[in-house]
Write an enzyme that holds these catalytic residues in place. Sequence first.
Site, PDB file in Angstrom:
ATOM      1  N   TYR A  78       0.827  -1.217   0.000  1.00  0.00           N
ATOM      2  CA  TYR A  78       0.000   0.000   0.000  1.00  0.00           C
ATOM      3  C   TYR A  78       0.860   1.264   0.000  1.00  0.00           C
ATOM      4  CZ  TYR A  78      -4.359  -2.485   0.047  1.00  0.00           C
ATOM      5  OH  TYR A  78      -5.410  -3.272  -0.346  1.00  0.00           O
ATOM      6  N   GLN A 112     -15.607   2.636  -6.749  1.00  0.00           N
ATOM      7  CA  GLN A 112     -14.868   1.580  -6.048  1.00  0.00           C
ATOM      8  C   GLN A 112     -13.421   2.018  -5.848  1.00  0.00           C
ATOM      9  OE1 GLN A 112     -15.978  -2.503  -7.918  1.00  0.00           O
ATOM     10  NE2 GLN A 112     -16.506  -0.973  -9.447  1.00  0.00           N
ATOM     11  N   ASP A 115      -8.607   6.219  -4.837  1.00  0.00           N
ATOM     12  CA  ASP A 115      -7.576   7.208  -5.168  1.00  0.00           C
ATOM     13  C   ASP A 115      -7.985   8.668  -4.993  1.00  0.00           C
ATOM     14  OD1 ASP A 115      -9.161   7.771  -7.474  1.00  0.00           O
ATOM     15  OD2 ASP A 115      -8.020   6.376  -8.717  1.00  0.00           O
ATOM     16  N   HIS A 130     -15.148   1.550  -1.353  1.00  0.00           N
ATOM     17  CA  HIS A 130     -14.019   0.754  -0.859  1.00  0.00           C
ATOM     18  C   HIS A 130     -13.008   1.572  -0.061  1.00  0.00           C
ATOM     19  CE1 HIS A 130     -14.929  -2.404  -4.243  1.00  0.00           C
ATOM     20  NE2 HIS A 130     -15.775  -2.467  -3.244  1.00  0.00           N
ATOM     21  N   CYS A 138      -7.416   1.671  12.575  1.00  0.00           N
ATOM     22  CA  CYS A 138      -6.838   0.704  13.481  1.00  0.00           C
ATOM     23  C   CYS A 138      -7.305  -0.688  13.063  1.00  0.00           C
ATOM     24  CB  CYS A 138      -7.326   1.118  14.862  1.00  0.00           C
ATOM     25  SG  CYS A 138      -7.392  -0.144  16.060  1.00  0.00           S
ATOM     26  N   CYS A 158      -1.103   1.900  16.664  1.00  0.00           N
ATOM     27  CA  CYS A 158      -2.085   2.889  17.094  1.00  0.00           C
ATOM     28  C   CYS A 158      -1.898   3.133  18.597  1.00  0.00           C
ATOM     29  CB  CYS A 158      -3.465   2.298  16.810  1.00  0.00           C
ATOM     30  SG  CYS A 158      -4.833   3.318  17.312  1.00  0.00           S
ATOM     31  N   GLY A 197     -15.242   1.644 -16.481  1.00  0.00           N
ATOM     32  CA  GLY A 197     -13.901   1.191 -16.105  1.00  0.00           C
ATOM     33  C   GLY A 197     -13.860   0.210 -14.957  1.00  0.00           C
ATOM     34  N   THR A 198     -14.863  -0.673 -14.903  1.00  0.00           N
ATOM     35  CA  THR A 198     -14.806  -1.720 -13.875  1.00  0.00           C
ATOM     36  C   THR A 198     -14.998  -3.083 -14.523  1.00  0.00           C
ATOM     37  OG1 THR A 198     -15.789  -2.626 -11.860  1.00  0.00           O
ATOM     38  CG2 THR A 198     -17.266  -1.325 -13.267  1.00  0.00           C
ATOM     39  N   GLU A 225     -13.164  -3.339 -22.807  1.00  0.00           N
ATOM     40  CA  GLU A 225     -13.533  -4.699 -23.192  1.00  0.00           C
ATOM     41  C   GLU A 225     -14.869  -5.078 -22.561  1.00  0.00           C
ATOM     42  OE1 GLU A 225     -10.812  -6.982 -19.910  1.00  0.00           O
ATOM     43  OE2 GLU A 225      -9.843  -6.283 -21.754  1.00  0.00           O
TER      44      GLU A 225
HETATM   45  C1  BJW Z   1     -10.760   0.916 -18.760  1.00  0.00           C
HETATM   46  C2  BJW Z   1      -9.667   1.670 -19.090  1.00  0.00           C
HETATM   47  C3  BJW Z   1      -9.938   2.932 -19.594  1.00  0.00           C
HETATM   48  C4  BJW Z   1      -8.899  -0.144 -18.369  1.00  0.00           C
HETATM   49  N1  BJW Z   1     -11.194   3.331 -19.714  1.00  0.00           N
HETATM   50  N2  BJW Z   1     -12.002   1.326 -18.902  1.00  0.00           N
HETATM   51  C5  BJW Z   1     -21.288 -12.732  -3.866  1.00  0.00           C
HETATM   52  C6  BJW Z   1     -22.065 -11.764  -3.235  1.00  0.00           C
HETATM   53  C7  BJW Z   1     -21.483 -10.873  -2.311  1.00  0.00           C
HETATM   54  C8  BJW Z   1     -20.136 -10.953  -2.022  1.00  0.00           C
HETATM   55  C9  BJW Z   1     -19.384 -11.904  -2.623  1.00  0.00           C
HETATM   56  C10 BJW Z   1     -19.940 -12.795  -3.530  1.00  0.00           C
HETATM   57  N3  BJW Z   1     -18.976 -13.616  -3.939  1.00  0.00           N
HETATM   58  C11 BJW Z   1     -17.833 -13.276  -3.334  1.00  0.00           C
HETATM   59  C12 BJW Z   1     -18.057 -12.227  -2.525  1.00  0.00           C
HETATM   60  C13 BJW Z   1     -17.044 -11.566  -1.666  1.00  0.00           C
HETATM   61  C14 BJW Z   1     -16.189 -10.512  -2.321  1.00  0.00           C
HETATM   62  C15 BJW Z   1     -16.164 -10.600  -3.845  1.00  0.00           C
HETATM   63  O1  BJW Z   1     -16.875  -9.923  -4.559  1.00  0.00           O
HETATM   64  N4  BJW Z   1     -15.265 -11.425  -4.394  1.00  0.00           N
HETATM   65  C16 BJW Z   1     -15.122 -11.560  -5.858  1.00  0.00           C
HETATM   66  C17 BJW Z   1     -13.654 -11.687  -6.206  1.00  0.00           C
HETATM   67  C18 BJW Z   1     -15.952 -12.721  -6.305  1.00  0.00           C
HETATM   68  N5  BJW Z   1     -16.663  -9.210  -1.900  1.00  0.00           N
HETATM   69  C19 BJW Z   1     -16.341  -8.728  -0.708  1.00  0.00           C
HETATM   70  O2  BJW Z   1     -15.686  -9.375   0.092  1.00  0.00           O
HETATM   71  C20 BJW Z   1     -16.864  -7.349  -0.357  1.00  0.00           C
HETATM   72  N6  BJW Z   1     -17.482  -7.353   0.905  1.00  0.00           N
HETATM   73  C21 BJW Z   1     -18.605  -8.012   1.098  1.00  0.00           C
HETATM   74  O3  BJW Z   1     -19.158  -8.638   0.220  1.00  0.00           O
HETATM   75  O4  BJW Z   1     -19.094  -7.859   2.383  1.00  0.00           O
HETATM   76  C22 BJW Z   1     -20.118  -8.770   2.787  1.00  0.00           C
HETATM   77  C23 BJW Z   1     -19.370  -9.964   3.330  1.00  0.00           C
HETATM   78  C24 BJW Z   1     -18.764  -9.852   4.557  1.00  0.00           C
HETATM   79  C25 BJW Z   1     -18.110 -10.958   5.072  1.00  0.00           C
HETATM   80  C26 BJW Z   1     -18.044 -12.149   4.321  1.00  0.00           C
HETATM   81  C27 BJW Z   1     -18.635 -12.206   3.049  1.00  0.00           C
HETATM   82  C28 BJW Z   1     -19.316 -11.109   2.560  1.00  0.00           C
HETATM   83  C29 BJW Z   1     -15.711  -6.355  -0.234  1.00  0.00           C
HETATM   84  C30 BJW Z   1     -15.010  -6.141  -1.523  1.00  0.00           C
HETATM   85  C31 BJW Z   1     -13.824  -5.192  -1.322  1.00  0.00           C
HETATM   86  C32 BJW Z   1     -12.996  -5.075  -2.586  1.00  0.00           C
HETATM   87  N7  BJW Z   1     -11.807  -4.385  -2.282  1.00  0.00           N
HETATM   88  C33 BJW Z   1     -10.852  -4.104  -3.352  1.00  0.00           C
HETATM   89  C34 BJW Z   1      -9.509  -3.671  -2.724  1.00  0.00           C
HETATM   90  C35 BJW Z   1      -9.568  -2.231  -2.284  1.00  0.00           C
HETATM   91  C36 BJW Z   1      -8.243  -1.743  -1.835  1.00  0.00           C
HETATM   92  C37 BJW Z   1      -7.179  -1.852  -2.898  1.00  0.00           C
HETATM   93  O5  BJW Z   1      -7.285  -1.269  -4.000  1.00  0.00           O
HETATM   94  O6  BJW Z   1      -6.182  -2.530  -2.636  1.00  0.00           O
HETATM   95  O7  BJW Z   1     -11.369  -3.096  -4.224  1.00  0.00           O
HETATM   96  S1  BJW Z   1     -10.586  -5.476  -4.467  1.00  0.00           S
HETATM   97  C38 BJW Z   1     -10.442  -4.514  -5.925  1.00  0.00           C
HETATM   98  O8  BJW Z   1     -11.513  -4.834  -6.834  1.00  0.00           O
HETATM   99  C39 BJW Z   1     -10.626  -3.064  -5.489  1.00  0.00           C
HETATM  100  C40 BJW Z   1     -11.467  -2.525  -6.588  1.00  0.00           C
HETATM  101  O9  BJW Z   1     -12.189  -1.386  -6.147  1.00  0.00           O
HETATM  102  C41 BJW Z   1     -12.361  -3.687  -6.955  1.00  0.00           C
HETATM  103  C42 BJW Z   1     -12.941  -3.618  -8.315  1.00  0.00           C
HETATM  104  O10 BJW Z   1     -11.922  -3.594  -9.290  1.00  0.00           O
HETATM  105  P1  BJW Z   1     -12.134  -2.730 -10.595  1.00  0.00           P
HETATM  106  O11 BJW Z   1     -12.226  -1.300 -10.235  1.00  0.00           O
HETATM  107  O12 BJW Z   1     -13.239  -3.304 -11.379  1.00  0.00           O
HETATM  108  O13 BJW Z   1     -10.727  -2.908 -11.327  1.00  0.00           O
HETATM  109  P2  BJW Z   1     -10.210  -4.047 -12.310  1.00  0.00           P
HETATM  110  O14 BJW Z   1      -8.739  -3.936 -12.342  1.00  0.00           O
HETATM  111  O15 BJW Z   1     -10.784  -5.362 -11.979  1.00  0.00           O
HETATM  112  O16 BJW Z   1     -10.840  -3.663 -13.727  1.00  0.00           O
HETATM  113  C43 BJW Z   1     -10.478  -2.512 -14.444  1.00  0.00           C
HETATM  114  C44 BJW Z   1     -11.387  -2.371 -15.631  1.00  0.00           C
HETATM  115  O17 BJW Z   1     -11.095  -1.159 -16.286  1.00  0.00           O
HETATM  116  C45 BJW Z   1     -11.233  -3.488 -16.681  1.00  0.00           C
HETATM  117  O18 BJW Z   1     -12.533  -3.949 -17.048  1.00  0.00           O
HETATM  118  C46 BJW Z   1     -10.570  -2.768 -17.858  1.00  0.00           C
HETATM  119  O19 BJW Z   1     -10.975  -3.299 -19.131  1.00  0.00           O
HETATM  120  C47 BJW Z   1     -11.086  -1.376 -17.673  1.00  0.00           C
HETATM  121  N8  BJW Z   1     -10.243  -0.329 -18.235  1.00  0.00           N
HETATM  122  N9  BJW Z   1      -8.509   0.905 -18.809  1.00  0.00           N
HETATM  123  C48 BJW Z   1     -12.194   2.469 -19.344  1.00  0.00           C
HETATM  124  N10 BJW Z   1      -8.907   3.744 -19.961  1.00  0.00           N
END
Ligand code: BJW
Length: 256
Positions: A78, A112, A115, A130, A138, A158, A197-198, A225
Amino acid sequence: MKRLKQDSSDIKMLAEKVAGYLVNAQRITFLTGAGVSKESGIPTFRDAQTGMWANYNPEELATPQGFKRDPKLVWQWYDFRRKLLGDAKPNPGHEAIVELEKFVPKVTVVTQNIDGLHQKAGSTDVVELHGSIKRFFCFDDRHDADDVPFGLEDPPLCHCGSMIRPGVVWFGESLPDGAFSRGIKECESSDVVFVVGTSALVQPAASLPYSAHRRGAKIVEVNMEATPITDLADVFLQGPSGETLPLVVASLKALK
Ligand code: BJW
């Protein structure tokens, strides 16, 4: 028809179609992900692993278990990403979203991203699902902690004795109080929801466009995509958001 491999005349025509949705829209919401910041030089979540981080799986680092197992490693990951963010500036995609506030009475950004670039661009209503890489809390009970300087080898402690961690939401953790309910409320009451962009793989954020669609919102996806949302979308605008969103704004200006 949502043709992949769109050329510039397809994009122009689709941008005009989207502008048509916006002419009388009262409320619109943008659900954004890492792709919207790509043109600000910030790697996307799933593309971010370069150099010394190439051998680590981000989905393992971004967990409380990962932090407990190896706090130093996760802290340094981080710290590296916070430095990378440095003086990053919003790009024309962020700016186009801000500009739409001049034409549509209510524009909400549900992001999400951790930044802060939407706020830096000037968006006035931003919901962070997020958390933020610029905040800290903490580890034991997630209360707010003070700012932490760059370059520490290990997470500092902390005043309560727990380790300090980045103020972001990891897998398996709940979202900040009220953030997801706000996101649902805005998506369900919007005339148009943009999904920008997600990869739409992470829940519960990825469920928001479906809720909006069920309530009759038009769904516009902007991505390089196809994603799981593409089939749901009324319009899929293929290309970088820093190019396609300004085209939507230009088309809307031509109609107003
Ligand atoms: C462009 C471009 C350009 C490129 N123009 N486009 C079913 C139901 C509910 C929950 C779950 C479930 N199954 C599993 C879960 C749990 C889990 C989950 O979803 N897992 C999946 C992997 C399946 N979810 C969670 O745990 C969440 N909490 C939760 O559900 O709480 C209830 C719970 C509690 C206890 C137990 C179980 C459930 C929390 C999720 C937190 C995600 N955190 C992160 C990290 C944040 C900190 C960090 O950055 O380090 O958030 S993970 C990461 O993914 C980050 C992002 O915000 C998030 C999404 O990613 P994003 O933004 O989509 O990025 P990319 O890289 O994936 O994609 C980029 C896109 O941009 C691509 O499509 C490119 O093509 C495109 N692109 N250039 C436009 N110029």
